[in-house]
Write a protein that holds these residues in place. Structure first.
Motif, mmCIF file in Angstrom:
data_model
loop_
_atom_site.group_PDB
_atom_site.id
_atom_site.type_symbol
_atom_site.label_atom_id
_atom_site.label_comp_id
_atom_site.label_asym_id
_atom_site.label_seq_id
_atom_site.Cartn_x
_atom_site.Cartn_y
_atom_site.Cartn_z
ATOM 1 N N ASP A 1 1.986 -14.353 -7.283
ATOM 2 C CA ASP A 1 2.077 -13.426 -8.421
ATOM 3 C C ASP A 1 1.556 -12.068 -7.977
ATOM 4 O OD1 ASP A 1 1.665 -11.906 -10.726
ATOM 5 O OD2 ASP A 1 1.137 -13.644 -11.949
ATOM 6 N N PRO A 2 2.442 -11.072 -7.788
ATOM 7 C CA PRO A 2 1.997 -9.768 -7.285
ATOM 8 C C PRO A 2 1.052 -9.041 -8.230
ATOM 9 C CG PRO A 2 4.289 -9.673 -7.995
ATOM 10 C CD PRO A 2 3.899 -11.111 -8.002
ATOM 11 N N ASP A 3 1.264 -9.179 -9.544
ATOM 12 C CA ASP A 3 0.371 -8.513 -10.497
ATOM 13 C C ASP A 3 -1.029 -9.118 -10.452
ATOM 14 O OD1 ASP A 3 2.392 -6.811 -11.345
ATOM 15 O OD2 ASP A 3 3.054 -8.188 -12.932
ATOM 16 N N LYS A 4 -1.087 -10.413 -10.323
ATOM 17 C CA LYS A 4 -2.380 -11.099 -10.227
ATOM 18 C C LYS A 4 -3.108 -10.686 -8.943
ATOM 19 C CE LYS A 4 -4.434 -15.744 -10.279
ATOM 20 N NZ LYS A 4 -4.151 -17.204 -10.361
ATOM 21 N N ALA A 5 -2.368 -10.579 -7.862
ATOM 22 C CA ALA A 5 -2.967 -10.179 -6.592
ATOM 23 C C ALA A 5 -3.517 -8.765 -6.672
ATOM 24 C CB ALA A 5 -1.934 -10.294 -5.469
ATOM 25 N N ALA A 6 -2.730 -7.853 -7.264
ATOM 26 C CA ALA A 6 -3.181 -6.472 -7.401
ATOM 27 C C ALA A 6 -4.420 -6.391 -8.287
ATOM 28 C CB ALA A 6 -2.056 -5.610 -7.978
ATOM 29 N N ALA A 7 -4.434 -7.149 -9.383
ATOM 30 C CA ALA A 7 -5.570 -7.133 -10.307
ATOM 31 C C ALA A 7 -6.829 -7.665 -9.635
ATOM 32 C CB ALA A 7 -5.244 -7.953 -11.550
ATOM 33 N N SER A 8 -6.666 -8.655 -8.761
ATOM 34 C CA SER A 8 -7.839 -9.229 -8.085
ATOM 35 C C SER A 8 -8.499 -8.199 -7.180
ATOM 36 C CB SER A 8 -7.443 -10.476 -7.285
ATOM 37 O OG SER A 8 -6.664 -10.136 -6.146
ATOM 38 N N VAL A 9 -7.703 -7.359 -6.540
ATOM 39 C CA VAL A 9 -8.265 -6.333 -5.664
ATOM 40 C C VAL A 9 -8.922 -5.230 -6.497
ATOM 41 C CG1 VAL A 9 -7.751 -4.589 -3.918
ATOM 42 C CG2 VAL A 9 -6.637 -6.815 -3.813
ATOM 43 N N ARG A 10 -8.300 -4.855 -7.624
ATOM 44 C CA ARG A 10 -8.910 -3.835 -8.488
ATOM 45 C C ARG A 10 -10.273 -4.314 -8.975
ATOM 46 N NH1 ARG A 10 -3.610 -3.738 -10.809
ATOM 47 N NH2 ARG A 10 -2.379 -1.984 -9.981
ATOM 48 N N ALA A 11 -10.364 -5.575 -9.384
ATOM 49 C CA ALA A 11 -11.632 -6.124 -9.844
ATOM 50 C C ALA A 11 -12.649 -6.155 -8.702
ATOM 51 C CB ALA A 11 -11.420 -7.534 -10.400
ATOM 52 N N PHE A 12 -12.181 -6.454 -7.506
ATOM 53 C CA PHE A 12 -13.025 -6.500 -6.315
ATOM 54 C C PHE A 12 -13.608 -5.122 -6.012
ATOM 55 C CE2 PHE A 12 -13.598 -6.064 -1.774
ATOM 56 C CZ PHE A 12 -14.129 -7.274 -1.351
ATOM 57 N N MET A 13 -12.777 -4.083 -6.130
ATOM 58 C CA MET A 13 -13.179 -2.732 -5.750
ATOM 59 C C MET A 13 -14.007 -2.013 -6.820
ATOM 60 S SD MET A 13 -12.350 -1.701 -2.749
ATOM 61 C CE MET A 13 -11.264 -2.007 -1.352
ATOM 62 N N ALA A 14 -13.894 -2.412 -8.070
ATOM 63 C CA ALA A 14 -14.533 -1.678 -9.165
ATOM 64 C C ALA A 14 -16.039 -1.491 -8.960
ATOM 65 C CB ALA A 14 -14.242 -2.365 -10.497
ATOM 66 N N PRO A 15 -16.819 -2.539 -8.638
ATOM 67 C CA PRO A 15 -18.261 -2.337 -8.441
ATOM 68 C C PRO A 15 -18.584 -1.423 -7.263
ATOM 69 C CG PRO A 15 -17.734 -4.665 -8.724
ATOM 70 C CD PRO A 15 -16.442 -3.955 -8.507
ATOM 71 N N VAL A 16 -17.757 -1.489 -6.222
ATOM 72 C CA VAL A 16 -17.981 -0.639 -5.053
ATOM 73 C C VAL A 16 -17.805 0.824 -5.426
ATOM 74 C CG1 VAL A 16 -17.257 -0.134 -2.695
ATOM 75 C CG2 VAL A 16 -17.151 -2.481 -3.547
ATOM 76 N N LEU A 17 -16.737 1.139 -6.146
ATOM 77 C CA LEU A 17 -16.483 2.520 -6.547
ATOM 78 C C LEU A 17 -17.554 3.013 -7.519
ATOM 79 C CD1 LEU A 17 -12.600 2.353 -6.956
ATOM 80 C CD2 LEU A 17 -13.870 3.590 -5.194
ATOM 81 N N ALA A 18 -18.015 2.143 -8.399
ATOM 82 C CA ALA A 18 -19.062 2.532 -9.345
ATOM 83 C C ALA A 18 -20.356 2.869 -8.610
ATOM 84 C CB ALA A 18 -19.293 1.413 -10.351
ATOM 85 N N GLU A 19 -20.718 2.050 -7.616
ATOM 86 C CA GLU A 19 -21.934 2.318 -6.845
ATOM 87 C C GLU A 19 -21.782 3.562 -5.992
ATOM 88 O OE1 GLU A 19 -25.809 1.704 -5.212
ATOM 89 O OE2 GLU A 19 -24.771 1.243 -7.086
ATOM 90 N N LEU A 20 -20.592 3.784 -5.476
ATOM 91 C CA LEU A 20 -20.331 4.981 -4.684
ATOM 92 C C LEU A 20 -20.528 6.227 -5.539
ATOM 93 C CD1 LEU A 20 -19.447 6.106 -1.972
ATOM 94 C CD2 LEU A 20 -17.077 5.833 -2.682
ATOM 95 N N ASP A 21 -20.052 6.188 -6.779
ATOM 96 C CA ASP A 21 -20.277 7.297 -7.705
ATOM 97 C C ASP A 21 -21.775 7.555 -7.876
ATOM 98 O OD1 ASP A 21 -17.757 8.183 -8.292
ATOM 99 O OD2 ASP A 21 -17.490 6.907 -10.042
ATOM 100 N N ARG A 22 -22.533 6.479 -8.053
ATOM 101 C CA ARG A 22 -23.973 6.631 -8.275
ATOM 102 C C ARG A 22 -24.662 7.256 -7.070
ATOM 103 N NH1 ARG A 22 -28.710 4.498 -7.247
ATOM 104 N NH2 ARG A 22 -27.869 2.978 -5.771
ATOM 105 N N LEU A 23 -24.295 6.803 -5.869
ATOM 106 C CA LEU A 23 -24.902 7.318 -4.659
ATOM 107 C C LEU A 23 -24.598 8.791 -4.430
ATOM 108 C CD1 LEU A 23 -24.233 4.319 -2.217
ATOM 109 C CD2 LEU A 23 -26.459 5.082 -3.055
ATOM 110 N N LEU A 24 -23.362 9.187 -4.748
ATOM 111 C CA LEU A 24 -22.934 10.548 -4.445
ATOM 112 C C LEU A 24 -23.466 11.581 -5.439
ATOM 113 C CD1 LEU A 24 -19.251 9.958 -3.303
ATOM 114 C CD2 LEU A 24 -21.266 10.376 -1.892
ATOM 115 N N ILE A 25 -23.940 11.152 -6.616
ATOM 116 C CA ILE A 25 -24.457 12.129 -7.588
ATOM 117 C C ILE A 25 -25.970 12.199 -7.552
ATOM 118 C CG2 ILE A 25 -22.500 11.828 -9.143
ATOM 119 C CD1 ILE A 25 -24.240 10.098 -10.916
ATOM 120 N N GLN A 26 -26.597 11.410 -6.681
ATOM 121 C CA GLN A 26 -28.054 11.465 -6.591
ATOM 122 C C GLN A 26 -28.517 12.752 -5.912
ATOM 123 O OE1 GLN A 26 -29.211 7.886 -4.548
ATOM 124 N NE2 GLN A 26 -29.377 6.719 -6.462
#
Length: 225
Positions: free
Chosen positions: A200-225
């Motif tokens: 299921d390509p949509d399921k595969a894409a969604a799994s990666v988005r969920a995987f990356m979300a915490p990383v991008l959120a932490e990256l935002d936090r680090l870069l605004i410190q």
């Protein structure tokens, strides 16, 4: 074309030829003047012309065809574009790589083979932890796992871009950030493999988005410190 300054002859000659190509003087697919003609036009030696042409072949601008001559392969200097990408911010680079991860997983769900799934599972099991050989070794094992997904996409362009962004991101992290970005656990990694295996390509894409979300959120936090 103007005669070349005598300093840094090969580099100057390559730059002169590059500017002629980028200006459109020679169209894609057109044969450029031969070595003798270029020697006379640029007032340099044949060896200097030969070295300059080799430089432009390595940049993907020219293509040497044995027994036929040298032809314009592209009027786009990819090295300049990639250098500009390297000067962008870490978040921009990470978002671009995340986009590649998402599309690669989507395509892998459609195109994977049993061998692809076996390799992903094997590399996932081999990731281990940072304690197994240190941070650098763990990072390389993690990259190998994610790259196996990209390879399963069957898209060579995505593989090349993924390698570039991975290298650029690692360089930036090592030079600008002291702490590590959060590393998703094995369950989050396994979810991607399972989604790809489902076909299921949509399921595969969604799994990666969920995987990356915490990383991008932490990256935002680090870069605004």
């Amino acid at each position: 074309m103007q005669p070349i300054n005598r300093t840094n002859l090969a580099e100057s000659t390559a730059e002169s030829l590059r500017m002629e190509i980028l200006s459109g003087r020679w169209a894609v697919g057109e044969r450029i003047p031969n070595e003798t003609a270029l020697t006379e036009l640029l007032a340099v030696s044949r060896g200097t012309v030969r070295e300059a042409v080799r430089v432009l072949i390595s940049k993907g601008l020219l293509d040497a065809r044995q027994g036929s001559g040298t032809y314009v392969r592209s009027t786009v200097d990819a090295s300049d574009a990639l250098d500009r990408v390297k000067r962008t911010g870490l978040r921009d680079q990470w978002e671009a790589r995340a986009a590649l991860d998402v599309e690669a997983a989507r395509l892998a769900a459609l195109r994977h083979t049993p061998e692809d799934l076996e390799r992903m599972s094997r590399l996932l099991a081999a990731r281990g932890t940072v304690a197994d050989g240190g941070r650098d070794a763990f990072g390389q094992r993690d990259i190998a796992f994610h790259r196996s997904i990209v390879e399963a996409s069957g898209n060579k362009a995505i593989v090349e871009l993924y390698d570039f962004f991975t290298s650029a991101i690692l360089e930036t992290i090592h030079s600008t950030l002291r702490g590590d970005l959060p590393e998703p656990d094995d369950k989050a990694h396994a979810a991607i493999v399972e989604a790809i295996a489902s076909g299921d390509p949509d399921k595969a894409a969604a799994s990666v988005r969920a995987f990356m979300a915490p990383v991008l959120a932490e990256l935002d936090r680090l870069l605004i410190q």
